[in-house]
Write an enzyme that holds these catalytic residues in place. Structure first.
Site, PDB file in Angstrom:
ATOM      1  N   CYS A   1       0.835  -1.240  -0.012  1.00  0.00           N
ATOM      2  CA  CYS A   1       0.105   0.036  -0.009  1.00  0.00           C
ATOM      3  C   CYS A   1       0.879   1.206  -0.002  1.00  0.00           C
ATOM      4  CB  CYS A   1      -0.852  -0.172   1.263  1.00  0.00           C
ATOM      5  SG  CYS A   1      -1.802   1.486   1.513  1.00  0.00           S
ATOM      6  N   GLY A   2       0.389   2.175  -0.663  1.00  0.00           N
ATOM      7  CA  GLY A   2       1.117   3.543  -0.632  1.00  0.00           C
ATOM      8  C   GLY A   2       1.357   3.938   0.823  1.00  0.00           C
TER       9      GLY A   2
END
Length: 169
Positions: free
Chosen positions: A43-44
């Site tokens: 995930c970012g």
């Protein structure tokens, strides 16, 4: 809401399964204050692991613990097995806080702990669904909960101040 399980039971006593397959509760962790976070490796927001580990190291000896729950409900950003997740957390971010079994945080099949946590409103008064990976719930000694949305970094002044206030009560 009196017929809600969360209204009758403290979130601290709701069982979940840890990484070894054992049933635990937040009370079993021995920490007075717990930051519960749904985590993901792809995930970012994954770099938040670094700040979560910093909080663990800074406050762990004062009765605080971060607790991670891997979740694959947001664009499949936590696809691996629990073993791969634990290895990633350890080797990439040096995570020492507990990472538990992979769970669902939203929907009918959500983990009971998250069904209860989702009832907590954030600072704008909005409760309900977990928005994304790395949503944070600060669970205090008395079972009360404060909610912080995913974009709010773990080392933000609001979260740090809430942890420090809870630890000095």
């Amino acid at each position: 809401m009196s017929d809600s399980p969360a209204a009758e039971t403290s979130v601290r006593s709701i069982p979940f399964i840890d990484a070894t397959g054992a049933e635990k509760t937040l009370d079993d962790l021995g920490a007075d204050v717990v930051l519960v976070v749904n985590v993901a490796s792809k995930c970012g927001l994954t770099p938040q692991y670094e700040q979560l580990e910093q909080l663990q190291r800074q406050y762990g000896d004062r009765g605080f613990s971060v607790v991670g729950f891997p979740c694959n409900q947001f664009l499949g950003q936590e696809p691996g097995s629990l073993e791969k997740i634990l290895e990633f957390c350890s080797t990439t971010y040096g995570v020492t806080f507990p990472i538990n079994e992979k769970i669902k945080v939203n929907g009918r099949n959500a983990a009971e702990l998250y069904k209860a946590l989702r009832q907590t409103p954030d600072s704008s008064g909005k409760a309900g669904r977990v928005e994304w990976n790395f949503e944070k719930f600060l669970v205090l000694r008395d079972g009360s909960v404060q909610r912080f949305r995913p974009a709010q970094k773990p080392d933000s002044p609001e979260i740090v101040d809430a942890i420090e206030a809870a630890l000095t009560r």
